[in-house]
Design a protein around this motif. Structure first.
Motif, PDB file in Angstrom:
ATOM      1  N   ARG A   1       0.818  -1.213   0.000  1.00 19.96           N
ATOM      2  CA  ARG A   1       0.000   0.000   0.000  1.00 19.96           C
ATOM      3  C   ARG A   1       0.861   1.276   0.000  1.00 19.96           C
ATOM      4  N   CYS A   2       1.935   1.246   0.788  1.00 20.82           N
ATOM      5  CA  CYS A   2       2.703   2.478   1.014  1.00 20.82           C
ATOM      6  C   CYS A   2       4.164   2.351   0.621  1.00 20.82           C
TER       7      CYS A   2
ATOM      8  N   GLU B   1       3.982   7.717   1.479  1.00 22.20           N
ATOM      9  CA  GLU B   1       2.943   7.955   0.475  1.00 22.20           C
ATOM     10  C   GLU B   1       2.255   6.646   0.136  1.00 22.20           C
ATOM     11  N   GLU B   2       1.029   6.764  -0.337  1.00 24.87           N
ATOM     12  CA  GLU B   2       0.335   5.561  -0.795  1.00 24.87           C
ATOM     13  C   GLU B   2       0.485   5.450  -2.310  1.00 24.87           C
TER      14      GLU B   2
ATOM     15  N   SER C   1      -0.871   5.188  -5.701  1.00 23.80           N
ATOM     16  CA  SER C   1      -2.224   5.504  -6.160  1.00 23.80           C
ATOM     17  C   SER C   1      -2.433   4.907  -7.535  1.00 23.80           C
TER      18      SER C   1
ATOM     19  N   HIS D   1       3.707   6.506 -10.293  1.00 23.45           N
ATOM     20  CA  HIS D   1       3.845   5.469  -9.280  1.00 23.45           C
ATOM     21  C   HIS D   1       4.114   4.101  -9.897  1.00 23.45           C
TER      22      HIS D   1
ATOM     23  N   THR E   1      -5.943  -3.799   5.692  1.00 22.25           N
ATOM     24  CA  THR E   1      -5.988  -2.565   4.894  1.00 22.25           C
ATOM     25  C   THR E   1      -4.841  -1.615   5.246  1.00 22.25           C
ATOM     26  N   ARG E   2      -4.131  -1.893   6.326  1.00 19.49           N
ATOM     27  CA  ARG E   2      -2.948  -1.074   6.620  1.00 19.49           C
ATOM     28  C   ARG E   2      -1.870  -1.328   5.551  1.00 19.49           C
ATOM     29  N   ASN E   3      -1.842  -2.539   5.066  1.00 20.11           N
ATOM     30  CA  ASN E   3      -0.806  -2.918   4.101  1.00 20.11           C
ATOM     31  C   ASN E   3      -1.300  -3.041   2.668  1.00 20.11           C
TER      32      ASN E   3
ATOM     33  N   TYR F   1      -5.021  -2.750  -0.151  1.00 20.67           N
ATOM     34  CA  TYR F   1      -6.294  -2.076  -0.390  1.00 20.67           C
ATOM     35  C   TYR F   1      -7.440  -3.088  -0.406  1.00 20.67           C
TER      36      TYR F   1
ATOM     37  N   THR G   1     -11.197   3.229  -3.247  1.00 20.55           N
ATOM     38  CA  THR G   1      -9.843   3.193  -2.700  1.00 20.55           C
ATOM     39  C   THR G   1      -8.844   2.927  -3.813  1.00 20.55           C
TER      40      THR G   1
END
Ligand SMILES: [Zn+2]
Length: 259
Positions: free
Chosen positions: A26-27, A36-37, A39, A52, A236-238, A240, A248
């Motif tokens: 995710r980040c 940053e995420e 995207s 990205h 969802t911390r890691n 999507y 999302t």
């Protein structure tokens, strides 16, 4: 640029030096040290997708190669990338949910958030595949059809194929209505434990189990199917999760035969 969280990889694919692959976290940590995420979006909602994607590919050693994605529509359509002159922009207009290629230096990828991303590899004939296997793709038996197409187009032998299942919504979280379970009952024996009753007449559906059965039906050996067994909805911390978060970002799962 550092990828903050470890990229998810299949150890089995790592043993082939000709392959580059990964599932995006995710980040990441940007050059200013900020978090940053990624995207990754199909629609125009986020502006940084292109940048990205480039950074993510570079972090796994893929440089100066455009990423081949298709217009994912929850279908059983398979796109064979066999034209070395086709551009990424042209591929993006093709509606399909699986990509296959034998061309080196062309990374193929799919976006998911809960749907199951699957990577395929034939080490003998050097054919790679990427599949977007959500509920609707899975009920159309997409993995089974892709294996059949690999045999038909390239002469692949199913027993030689390797299949890696990336992170998807797990049976722990994937609560669905009974009519979502029904199409799978026509494909697989109900005794095999791929769904179970949930609250209020609903069911829990295990997409990973369903696709393992589809792979084995297609002739893949059980030991050649490996799963990360990460539930997107639980983490969802890691990663999507559309189910947990609604609108999302997306997870990018990609594979390439090195040039
Ligand atoms: Zn879960």
């Amino acid at each position: 640029m550092n990828i903050l969280l470890e990229k998810l990889k299949f150890g089995q694919f790592e043993t082939f030096p000709e392959l580059a692959h990964a599932v995006s976290p995710r980040c990441f940590e940007n050059d200013q040290g900020g978090i940053e995420e990624f995207s990754f979006r199909n629609n125009g909602g986020y502006g940084k997708t292109k940048e990205h994607v480039k950074w993510f590919l570079e972090s796994i050693g893929i440089e100066n190669c455009g990423l081949f994605l298709v217009n994912q529509v929850h279908s059983d359509k398979i796109f064979i990338l066999d034209d070395p002159n086709l551009t990424c922009d042209e591929a993006k207009k093709i509606s399909a949910d699986a990509l296959l290629t034998q061309i080196h230096g062309k990374p193929i990828g799919i976006f998911t958030a809960d749907c199951l991303p699957i990577l395929l590899y034939d080490p003998r004939l050097k054919v790679i595949g990427a599949i977007h296997a959500g509920r609707r793709g899975s009920e159309q038996n997409l993995l089974f059809k892709v294996v059949g197409e690999m045999a038909r187009v390239y002469g692949c032998r199913p027993a030689e194929l390797l299949a890696g299942f990336g992170p998807a919504i797990g049976g722990c979280c994937y609560e669905v209505d009974e009519d979502c379970v029904q199409p799978f009952k026509e494909l697989f024996s109900a005794e095999k434990g791929w769904f179970w009753p949930g609250p209020a007449g609903k069911y829990f559906l295990d997409l990973i189990a369903v696709n393992k059965m589809a792979g084995e039906k297609a002739g893949l050996l059980p030991e050649n199917i490996f799963s990360m067994d990460h539930c997107t909805c639980c983490s969802t911390r890691n990663l999507y999760s559309y189910r947990r978060e609604g609108e999302t970002g997306r997870i990018l799962t990609t594979i390439m035969l090195r040039p």
